[in-house]
Design an enzyme around this catalytic site. Structure first.
Site, PDB file in Angstrom:
ATOM      1  N   LYS A  15       2.270 -11.946   4.875  1.00 58.26           N
ATOM      2  CA  LYS A  15       3.279 -11.914   3.803  1.00 58.26           C
ATOM      3  C   LYS A  15       4.128 -13.184   3.838  1.00 58.26           C
ATOM      4  O   LYS A  15       4.457 -13.766   2.792  1.00 58.26           O
ATOM      5  CB  LYS A  15       4.156 -10.666   3.939  1.00 58.26           C
ATOM      6  CG  LYS A  15       3.413  -9.361   3.715  1.00 58.26           C
ATOM      7  CD  LYS A  15       4.304  -8.169   3.975  1.00 58.26           C
ATOM      8  CE  LYS A  15       3.625  -6.863   3.574  1.00 58.26           C
ATOM      9  NZ  LYS A  15       2.329  -6.639   4.227  1.00 58.26           N
TER      10      LYS A  15
ATOM     11  N   LYS B   3     -11.998  -8.378   8.342  1.00 52.44           N
ATOM     12  CA  LYS B   3     -11.351  -7.315   7.572  1.00 52.44           C
ATOM     13  C   LYS B   3     -12.151  -6.019   7.686  1.00 52.44           C
ATOM     14  O   LYS B   3     -13.307  -5.947   7.272  1.00 52.44           O
ATOM     15  CB  LYS B   3     -11.251  -7.738   6.104  1.00 52.44           C
ATOM     16  CG  LYS B   3     -10.575  -6.716   5.203  1.00 52.44           C
ATOM     17  CD  LYS B   3      -9.097  -6.615   5.487  1.00 52.44           C
ATOM     18  CE  LYS B   3      -8.414  -5.700   4.483  1.00 52.44           C
ATOM     19  NZ  LYS B   3      -6.982  -5.533   4.776  1.00 52.44           N
TER      20      LYS B   3
ATOM     21  N   GLY C  62       0.797  -1.220   0.000  1.00 54.12           N
ATOM     22  CA  GLY C  62       0.000   0.000   0.000  1.00 54.12           C
ATOM     23  C   GLY C  62       0.830   1.270   0.000  1.00 54.12           C
ATOM     24  O   GLY C  62       0.455   2.282  -0.592  1.00 54.12           O
TER      25      GLY C  62
ATOM     26  N   LYS D 230      -4.216  -9.419  -0.425  1.00 52.72           N
ATOM     27  CA  LYS D 230      -3.496  -9.122  -1.669  1.00 52.72           C
ATOM     28  C   LYS D 230      -2.295 -10.027  -1.874  1.00 52.72           C
ATOM     29  O   LYS D 230      -2.032 -10.498  -2.985  1.00 52.72           O
ATOM     30  CB  LYS D 230      -3.087  -7.653  -1.662  1.00 52.72           C
ATOM     31  CG  LYS D 230      -2.225  -7.204  -2.834  1.00 52.72           C
ATOM     32  CD  LYS D 230      -0.729  -7.167  -2.492  1.00 52.72           C
ATOM     33  CE  LYS D 230      -0.419  -6.198  -1.383  1.00 52.72           C
ATOM     34  NZ  LYS D 230       1.019  -6.167  -1.044  1.00 52.72           N
TER      35      LYS D 230
END
Length: 319
Positions: free
Chosen positions: A281, A131, A11, A219
């Protein structure tokens, strides 16, 4: 054959934390980030770019809300908002990238794809929305919206005060609808922008029709799946730190330059990576190498060309 890499822009690649989000700010940030990808292109990589959309889709949801409250304009569902952000951000990346390529005298085509990503409608995440999306409301507003629209809210506490914010499911990505198109384009040397914001969440119903899902997909997990399915050699996550650390920002902080699968999994299970930032991640990187990828790299965008930076995750330690 050229090496193939998927690069997931965090982001902060588009919008810094201390910025208000004007298009001028986002275009400059995007250009600065894309300059760092020239290294991979000059090294002969074919690349697919994915990106985050958190602040942007949040703004779209707030515009939806304001339009409905002030002018009675019907709100659009979450999948349309994600697609909206994909198109807008993808267009911006494509335009800025074409300018950067021109500056460096590189002739390459760039293509942006709105990318639906398949989820399982029975994913447990649909029963436990986590979320946070959209604006913060007071309790009375949240209760009214919950009754009117069936939205679910959770309390959110910040330095500026507390309030209630809508939460939506974040299911696991299971497939990417236009994956064959993505692979065909990138294998031809075209730079592809795809799976932005985790993709537009959809599911396949009993009649094999594509249906929208009120959800937001992670993402990095969606980018990792895309990288594995197009048989990429390497998967890069560009974030705001040059390395992964153990005991981050603590006196005994330790920088990790190389990790193998076993040690990465051990640290993850020990809770050494924060769930709100690095752990997703790490899971995305593990998913990629478990599905045949050669190397995952987590680093800061400006450090990409300097191979002494970045945490490299492989199945076995590199010799």
């Amino acid at each position: 054959m050229n090496k193939l890499a998927v690069v997931a822009l965090g982001g902060n690649a588009l919008l810094r934390g201390n910025q208000v989000g004007t298009i001028e700010e986002q275009e400059q940030n995007t250009t600065d980030t894309l300059e760092n990808l020239i290294y991979l292109i000059k090294e002969g990589y074919n690349i697919v770019i994915s990106h985050g959309n958190g602040p942007q889709v949040g703004n779209i949801l707030m515009r939806n809300d304001a339009g409905e409250q002030m002018y009675g304009i019907p709100q659009m569902p979450l999948d349309i908002c994600v697609a909206d952000s994909q198109g807008g951000i993808g267009y911006m990346i494509e335009r800025m990238l074409r300018n950067v390529l021109k500056k460096h005298g590189i002739e390459k085509e760039v293509c942006c794809l709105v990318t639906p990503v398949i989820v399982d409608q029975n994913d447990p995440a649909f029963k436990n929305p986590t979320k946070r999306v959209g604006k913060i409301y007071d309790k009375a507003q949240a209760d009214a919206l919950a009754k009117e629209k069936g939205w679910i809210f959770k309390e959110e506490v910040k330095d500026t005060g507390s309030g209630w914010r809508r939460v939506v499911p974040s299911p696991q990505p299971k497939g990417i609808l236009n994956i064959k198109v993505i692979e065909q384009l990138v294998r031809q040397g075209i730079i592809v922008i795809a799976s932005g914001g985790g993709g537009v969440p959809v599911y396949i119903d009993e009649e094999k029709n594509i249906r929208p899902a009120e959800a937001v997909i992670d993402k990095d997990l969606a980018s990792s799946l895309m990288a594995a399915e197009i048989k990429a050699d390497e998967f890069y996550i560009l974030t705001d730190v040059p390395y992964v650390y153990l005991n981050y920002k603590k006196p005994d902080e330790k920088k990790l330059e190389h990790l193998n699968h076993a040690d990465t999994l051990k640290y993850l299970e020990q809770g050494m990576f924060g769930e709100g930032n690095m752990a997703p991640k790490i899971r995305a990187c593990l998913n990629f190498i478990e599905r045949g990828g050669k190397k995952s790299v987590i680093t800061e965008a400006t450090k990409l060309e300097d191979k002494s930076f970045g945490t490299k995750i492989t199945m076995e330690y590199e010799k």
